[in-house]
Design an enzyme around this catalytic site. Structure first.
Site, PDB file in Angstrom:
ATOM      1  N   GLY A   9      -0.441   6.096   3.494  1.00  0.00           N
ATOM      2  CA  GLY A   9      -0.468   6.816   4.762  1.00  0.00           C
ATOM      3  C   GLY A   9      -1.762   6.630   5.536  1.00  0.00           C
ATOM      4  O   GLY A   9      -1.756   6.541   6.774  1.00  0.00           O
ATOM      5  N   ASN A  10      -2.903   6.544   4.806  1.00  0.00           N
ATOM      6  CA  ASN A  10      -4.207   6.447   5.485  1.00  0.00           C
ATOM      7  C   ASN A  10      -4.384   5.119   6.233  1.00  0.00           C
ATOM      8  O   ASN A  10      -5.298   4.977   7.034  1.00  0.00           O
ATOM      9  CB  ASN A  10      -5.350   6.655   4.484  1.00  0.00           C
ATOM     10  CG  ASN A  10      -5.445   5.546   3.451  1.00  0.00           C
ATOM     11  OD1 ASN A  10      -4.444   5.024   2.979  1.00  0.00           O
ATOM     12  ND2 ASN A  10      -6.660   5.173   3.105  1.00  0.00           N
ATOM     13  N   LYS A 128      12.874  15.776  -1.582  1.00  0.00           N
ATOM     14  CA  LYS A 128      11.872  15.292  -0.628  1.00  0.00           C
ATOM     15  C   LYS A 128      11.982  16.058   0.703  1.00  0.00           C
ATOM     16  O   LYS A 128      12.968  15.916   1.423  1.00  0.00           O
ATOM     17  CB  LYS A 128      12.110  13.796  -0.413  1.00  0.00           C
ATOM     18  CG  LYS A 128      11.178  13.135   0.537  1.00  0.00           C
ATOM     19  CD  LYS A 128       9.935  12.640  -0.149  1.00  0.00           C
ATOM     20  CE  LYS A 128       8.954  12.122   0.893  1.00  0.00           C
ATOM     21  NZ  LYS A 128       7.590  12.112   0.432  1.00  0.00           N
ATOM     22  N   LYS A 213       7.911   4.597  -1.085  1.00  0.00           N
ATOM     23  CA  LYS A 213       7.474   3.276  -0.613  1.00  0.00           C
ATOM     24  C   LYS A 213       6.825   2.436  -1.721  1.00  0.00           C
ATOM     25  O   LYS A 213       6.882   1.198  -1.674  1.00  0.00           O
ATOM     26  CB  LYS A 213       6.532   3.403   0.590  1.00  0.00           C
ATOM     27  CG  LYS A 213       5.135   3.922   0.280  1.00  0.00           C
ATOM     28  CD  LYS A 213       4.058   2.906   0.592  1.00  0.00           C
ATOM     29  CE  LYS A 213       2.701   3.213   0.052  1.00  0.00           C
ATOM     30  NZ  LYS A 213       2.305   4.430  -0.562  1.00  0.00           N
ATOM     31  N   LYS A 275       2.930   5.651  -7.797  1.00  0.00           N
ATOM     32  CA  LYS A 275       2.154   4.396  -7.746  1.00  0.00           C
ATOM     33  C   LYS A 275       2.045   3.796  -9.140  1.00  0.00           C
ATOM     34  O   LYS A 275       2.248   2.592  -9.344  1.00  0.00           O
ATOM     35  CB  LYS A 275       0.747   4.648  -7.179  1.00  0.00           C
ATOM     36  CG  LYS A 275       0.768   5.094  -5.745  1.00  0.00           C
ATOM     37  CD  LYS A 275      -0.653   5.247  -5.204  1.00  0.00           C
ATOM     38  CE  LYS A 275      -0.651   6.176  -4.015  1.00  0.00           C
ATOM     39  NZ  LYS A 275       0.363   5.883  -3.010  1.00  0.00           N
TER      40      LYS A 275
END
Ligand code: ADP
Ligand code: MG
Length: 312
Positions: A9-10, A128, A213, A275
């Site tokens: 996101g960053n 979510k 993602k 991740k």
């Protein structure tokens, strides 16, 4: 090396920013400068990215504008966000490579569908949160009228929740591989891809769900046979005892070691958890190396000097 880069996101929006276009363009430009350092060093880069804040904004716009223009379902909103973000990346990539005199590497953004299993257990346990907050009354009305799932979200109001099913494959895999092999810098599978299911008659249909993602990035990395699957985020490395006494950053670890830490609960669900899971899948499926590192150290991490390196 061929590198699949999954941007967090960053890369597009910094915490505390409102999300005006100029901020997003500026962040994307900074991100692209990191990516172009890798391209300069002759690496073949394939890019994927998140879309949380952007698709969230589109859902709010659809909701609030629905008295005047019909609201669109989530798969269409996801496609919209891929185009919006992909365009920003292509523009920045094009201009930055041109400025740096890098030739023959045109960027291209692909609206990408990712297949999920219609029987995925996630569909019976939506988790979510998406879209705007609402009152209990409005949420209950929506649930009765549409069959959507809404929950009370940590005292902040009611919010819709959708399933987050596991990605099984990238629909556009052949197109992506063709483009990559011809030297295009491909941006694909944004926001985890548009989730689609295959019906018994063989046709594909978009569904109202969100794919993680990082897990979709792993599928893309496998499809393009990436040498390295690189997840870039806002921390320098993966830690054990994160933000606790005895915190220790992991530099180079094997899949077995990471799996043991995972079982001990060191990686939070919804942030570092997926991740680590995606990185593990990549090396377990025959990938040579997965990296989880800070966006600011992309090239250093690729060279092994920074971030967490996960090897089989
Ligand atoms: P992204 O948008 O890049 O996917 P996330 O917020 O989902 O970012 O995940 C990155 C965050 O994971 C970090 O900012 C950090 O706060 C959190 N995190 C949770 N557990 C750990 C851990 N064990 N080591 C490092 N970071 C962790
Ligand atoms: Mg995340």
């Amino acid at each position: 090396m061929r590198v699949l880069v999954a941007l967090g996101g960053n890369a597009i929006l910094q915490p505390g920013q409102r999300g005006v276009a100029a901020e997003q363009r500026e962040n994307v430009q900074k991100t692209v400068e990191q990516i172009v350092r890798m391209i300069r060093a002759s690496h073949e880069v394939v890019i994927t990215h998140g879309n949380g804040p952007q698709v969230g904004a589109i859902l709010i716009q659809n909701e609030l504008g629905s008295a005047k223009v019909p609201a669109m379902p989530m798969d269409l909103c996801g496609a919209e966000s891929q185009g919006l973000i992909g365009y920003m990346f292509c523009q920045s990539l094009e201009n930055t490579m041109r400025r740096e005199g890098i030739e023959g590497r045109e960027p291209v953004c692909l609206v990408t569908r990712v297949e999920v299993n219609p029987d995925d257990p996630a569909f019976s346990h939506p988790t979510k949160p998406v879209g705007p907050f609402s009152t209990e009354e409005a949420a209950r009305k929506r649930m009765a009228e549409t069959g959507e799932h809404w929950i009370e979200d940590a005292g902040r109001g009611w919010r819709r929740v959708v399933a987050s099913p596991d990605p099984t494959g990238i629909v556009e895999r052949n197109v992506i591989n063709t483009l990559v092999s011809k030297g295009f810098v491909v941006v694909a599978s944004g926001g985890g891809g548009i989730p689609v299911v295959r019906r018994p008659d063989g046709s594909l249909e978009g569904v109202e769900a969100v794919i993680d993602k990082d897990l979709a990035g792993e599928r893309l990395a496998a499809e393009v046979k990436a040498d390295v699957f690189m997840i870039l985020t806002d921390v320098p490395a993966v830690s054990v005892n994160y933000r606790q006494p005895g915190e220790r950053r992991l530099h180079r670890v094997t899949a077995d070691e990471v799996e043991a830490f995972e079982r001990e609960g060191h990686f939070k669900a919804g942030s570092m958890g997926p991740k680590v899971k995606a990185a593990l899948r990549f090396v377990r499926n025959g990938g040579k190396r997965a990296i989880i590192a800070s966006l600011n150290d992309a090239l250093e991490a690729l060279e092994g000097a920074s971030g967490t390196q996960i090897v089989p």
